[in-house]
Design a protein around this motif. Structure first.
Motif, PDB file in Angstrom:
ATOM      1  N   UNK A   1       1.317   3.381   5.138  1.00 24.76           N
ATOM      2  CA  UNK A   1       0.382   2.275   5.303  1.00 24.76           C
ATOM      3  C   UNK A   1      -1.064   2.765   5.236  1.00 24.76           C
ATOM      4  N   UNK A   2      -1.281   4.079   5.339  1.00 25.37           N
ATOM      5  CA  UNK A   2      -2.632   4.643   5.211  1.00 25.37           C
ATOM      6  C   UNK A   2      -3.158   4.584   3.783  1.00 25.37           C
ATOM      7  N   UNK A   3      -2.263   4.420   2.835  1.00 23.95           N
ATOM      8  CA  UNK A   3      -2.663   4.475   1.435  1.00 23.95           C
ATOM      9  C   UNK A   3      -3.334   3.182   1.002  1.00 23.95           C
ATOM     10  N   UNK A   4      -4.021   3.268  -0.154  1.00 25.67           N
ATOM     11  CA  UNK A   4      -4.523   2.041  -0.747  1.00 25.67           C
ATOM     12  C   UNK A   4      -3.418   1.454  -1.629  1.00 25.67           C
ATOM     13  N   UNK A   5      -3.574   0.165  -1.953  1.00 23.59           N
ATOM     14  CA  UNK A   5      -2.631  -0.471  -2.869  1.00 23.59           C
ATOM     15  C   UNK A   5      -2.826   0.157  -4.245  1.00 23.59           C
ATOM     16  N   UNK A   6      -1.748   0.375  -4.948  1.00 28.04           N
ATOM     17  CA  UNK A   6      -1.865   0.943  -6.295  1.00 28.04           C
ATOM     18  C   UNK A   6      -1.649   2.435  -6.308  1.00 28.04           C
TER      19      UNK A   6
ATOM     20  N   UNK B   1       0.838  -1.208   0.000  1.00 25.02           N
ATOM     21  CA  UNK B   1       0.000   0.000   0.000  1.00 25.02           C
ATOM     22  C   UNK B   1       0.874   1.260   0.000  1.00 25.02           C
ATOM     23  N   UNK B   2       0.536   2.186  -0.882  1.00 20.96           N
ATOM     24  CA  UNK B   2       1.246   3.471  -0.901  1.00 20.96           C
ATOM     25  C   UNK B   2       2.646   3.422  -1.483  1.00 20.96           C
ATOM     26  N   UNK B   3       3.057   2.271  -2.024  1.00 20.54           N
ATOM     27  CA  UNK B   3       4.460   2.160  -2.421  1.00 20.54           C
ATOM     28  C   UNK B   3       4.820   3.017  -3.633  1.00 20.54           C
ATOM     29  N   UNK B   4       3.843   3.282  -4.518  1.00 20.29           N
ATOM     30  CA  UNK B   4       4.144   4.159  -5.660  1.00 20.29           C
ATOM     31  C   UNK B   4       4.463   5.567  -5.151  1.00 20.29           C
ATOM     32  N   UNK B   5       3.656   6.033  -4.175  1.00 17.87           N
ATOM     33  CA  UNK B   5       3.894   7.371  -3.631  1.00 17.87           C
ATOM     34  C   UNK B   5       5.169   7.390  -2.792  1.00 17.87           C
ATOM     35  N   UNK B   6       5.430   6.277  -2.084  1.00 15.82           N
ATOM     36  CA  UNK B   6       6.689   6.178  -1.326  1.00 15.82           C
ATOM     37  C   UNK B   6       7.883   6.343  -2.262  1.00 15.82           C
ATOM     38  N   UNK B   7       7.785   5.702  -3.436  1.00 18.08           N
ATOM     39  CA  UNK B   7       8.887   5.836  -4.406  1.00 18.08           C
ATOM     40  C   UNK B   7       9.023   7.282  -4.861  1.00 18.08           C
ATOM     41  N   UNK B   8       7.893   7.934  -5.092  1.00 17.17           N
ATOM     42  CA  UNK B   8       7.939   9.339  -5.510  1.00 17.17           C
ATOM     43  C   UNK B   8       8.672  10.152  -4.446  1.00 17.17           C
TER      44      UNK B   8
ATOM     45  N   UNK C   1       3.708  16.597   0.965  1.00 21.70           N
ATOM     46  CA  UNK C   1       2.993  16.363  -0.285  1.00 21.70           C
ATOM     47  C   UNK C   1       2.516  14.914  -0.392  1.00 21.70           C
ATOM     48  N   UNK C   2       3.353  13.979   0.065  1.00 19.49           N
ATOM     49  CA  UNK C   2       2.939  12.581   0.025  1.00 19.49           C
ATOM     50  C   UNK C   2       1.722  12.370   0.929  1.00 19.49           C
TER      51      UNK C   2
END
Ligand SMILES: Nc1nc2c(ncn2[C@@H]2O[C@H](COP(=O)(O)OP(=O)(O)OP(=O)(O)O)[C@@H](O)[C@H]2O)c(=O)[nH]1
Ligand SMILES: [Mg+2]
Length: 481
Positions: A475-480, A139-146, A156-157
């Motif tokens: 971990x608050x984010x959704x997957x994707x 969850x949230x890994x795309x934004x984590x990478x950003x 911003x994240x």
């Protein structure tokens, strides 16, 4: 989260779960393009071009396994299983777009595969991508990478998560504002002022004799005063900001038959609670989420407050009191068409700061005035739950009581409790620095406090936060996402 590795290529369905017009599978990482080539059997893609392609089935036999008996003989006909010219099955017809690093959401190579919004098809594409070398994203890994790639700072994240979680347009606007960097800019401005003062104090450390060489004590204190004003303004903004982001609980109380449930229904915009002319209609507390002046409000309708021998109603009254204790604001509803009872007088007299007296049934002939309650006319809000009169003023009054704001043309720059706690830490450190200068302390002592203040501000935007914090936030984010 694999210790936040950037070396592997992550994959996930980016659109919400369920069926839809389109479904997007997103890939991010060094192998994104080669995985897309494998999935589509194409030689390559052009950056930022939408390319119509097919996802080809790599394991056709496996795909047919596990389906109900009797369907297998249909397989292989042109209708049930589309085949490519080379005889391979098609999983879906898709549009592939490659966002070449670093010009992508994550800063990695990103490939978006837009197909039909069909869960089995989308899941198959993800599975094929994993077989081709991808790993399922957390969850949230795309934004984590950003964030790790420096495309976004921590504020911003976190704003991305807030934007996705927003339920009112005002929440979405406030989150978008932070995503665009309003808070980041404000924090940076304060940090620049702190840096300037720090540099001048540090320079004077090189002098052998004591004393503030590049800035006088008075100048330093004036600088600190200006910095503190800016932090105070942020903290004040935070009150409204937190209400926008978190929402609040508002509970409707009053004597039986005052029109509490009618008001509840009118604010909710639906006939949610039972309304009758019988006093004691509502027994249980009812809850609904409503948008009041842009704020996400949880509204509670309760049993009318009175002495009763009915055990069900008595339990209702207990629940009313409990709801009142946890509410941020109480609406005390009174019936203006009937003579004031003792309950009504007691409620209106005992109201605390966080209450609004709502005088209902303004469409009827009034049996009393606000003055009879010991209130001025402007202190109460007069409404008719039956015909809607006065509800607009009540809504703005509720929003103002909760947020301290009348309008939202300037969005609150800060709204997150984590950020506000750090602003408070910075304010405290500035206060200590100011006190130290006043006490005649040396530059070293003052510099330590300034360092504390800068570290607190740095932790808000956090170019590199501790792993624990990052795990918690993402971990608050959704997957994707
Ligand atoms: N004329 C008029 N009647 C109203 C208004 N609001 C409510 N009523 C009437 O007042 C009666 C009681 O309304 P409810 O909304 O059930 O009142 P309540 O405070 O929830 O009552 P309990 O649940 O029994 O405590 C009903 O007959 C409503 O139609 C109003 O603004 N004008
Ligand atoms: Mg009721």
């Amino acid at each position: 989260m694999n210790e936040f590795s950037l070396d592997d290529t992550i994959v996930a369905i980016a659109t919400p779960p369920g069926r839809g017009g389109i479904g997007v599978v997103r890939l991010s990482g060094p192998a994104a393009v080669s995985i897309a080539r494998t999935l589509t059997a194409r030689a390559g893609f052009e950056p930022r071009h939408a390319t119509l392609s097919h996802i080809v089935e790599a394991f056709p036999d496996e795909r047919h396994r596990g389906e109900p008996d009797g369907h297998d003989e249909d397989r292989g006909t042109a209708l049930s299983t589309p085949r490519a010219a080379d005889g391979r099955d098609h999983v879906d017809e898709v549009v592939v777009t490659w966002f070449a690093a670093p010009h992508s959401y994550t800063g990695d190579d990103v490939v978006e595969i837009s197909g039909h919004g069909s869960p089995p098809v989308q899941e198959r594409i993800v599975l094929l991508a994993m077989r081709a070398g991808g790993r399922l994203a957390e969850p949230g890994e795309f934004t984590l990478r950003a964030y790790l790639n420096g495309r976004l700072d921590l504020v911003q994240a976190e704003a991305v998560a807030d934007l996705i979680a927003a339920v009112t347009p005002l929440q979405a606007r406030a989150a978008m504002d932070q995503l665009e960097g309003t808070l980041t800019t404000a924090i940076r401005g304060i940090d620049t002022a702190l840096f300037d003062l720090t540099a001048r104090l540090e320079a004077s450390l090189d002098f052998p004799d004591e004393g503030f060489h590049f800035v006088t004590r008075d100048e330093a204190r004036a600088d600190l005063g200006r910095i503190r004003d800016r932090l105070d303004a942020l903290a004040r903004d935070g009150r409204a900001g937190r209400v926008v982001r978190e929402g609040r609980l508002v509970v409707i109380v009053g004597p039986p038959n005052a029109g509490k449930s009618s008001l509840f229904n009118a604010l909710v915009g639906a006939s949610r609670a039972i309304v009758t002319a019988v006093p004691g209609t509502t027994r249980d507390a009812l809850t609904e989420r409503v948008d009041i002046g842009g704020l996400p409000i949880t509204l509670v309708d309760t049993a009318g407050l009175r002495e009763t021998n009915d055990p069900i109603e008595a339990e209702g009254v207990v629940r009313t009191r409990q709801a009142q204790q946890i509410a941020a604001l109480t609406l005390i509803v009174l019936d203006q068409s009937e003579a004031l009872g003792s309950e009504a007088c007691a409620l209106a007299a005992n109201r605390d700061e966080a209450a609004i007296v709502v005088v209902n049934k303004s469409d009827c002939r009034p049996a009393w005035t606000a003055r009879a309650l010991g209130h001025r006319a402007g202190e109460v809000v007069t409404v008719s739950a039956a015909n809607g009169d006065g509800l607009a003023s009540l809504r703005s009054r509720i929003a103002r009581e909760l947020s301290g704001r009348d309008d939202w043309r300037d969005l609150p720059a800060i709204s997150n409790a984590r950020h506000l706690a750090l602003v408070d830490d910075a304010r405290a450190a500035i206060g200590r620095a100011d006190g130290a200068i006043g006490d005649g302390a040396s530059e070293e002592v003052v510099l330590m406090d300034l360092g504390d203040a800068r570290r607190a501000l740095e932790a808000i935007t956090g170019r590199r936060g501790p792993d624990e914090l990052l795990r918690h936030i993402f971990s608050r984010f959704c997957i994707g996402k």
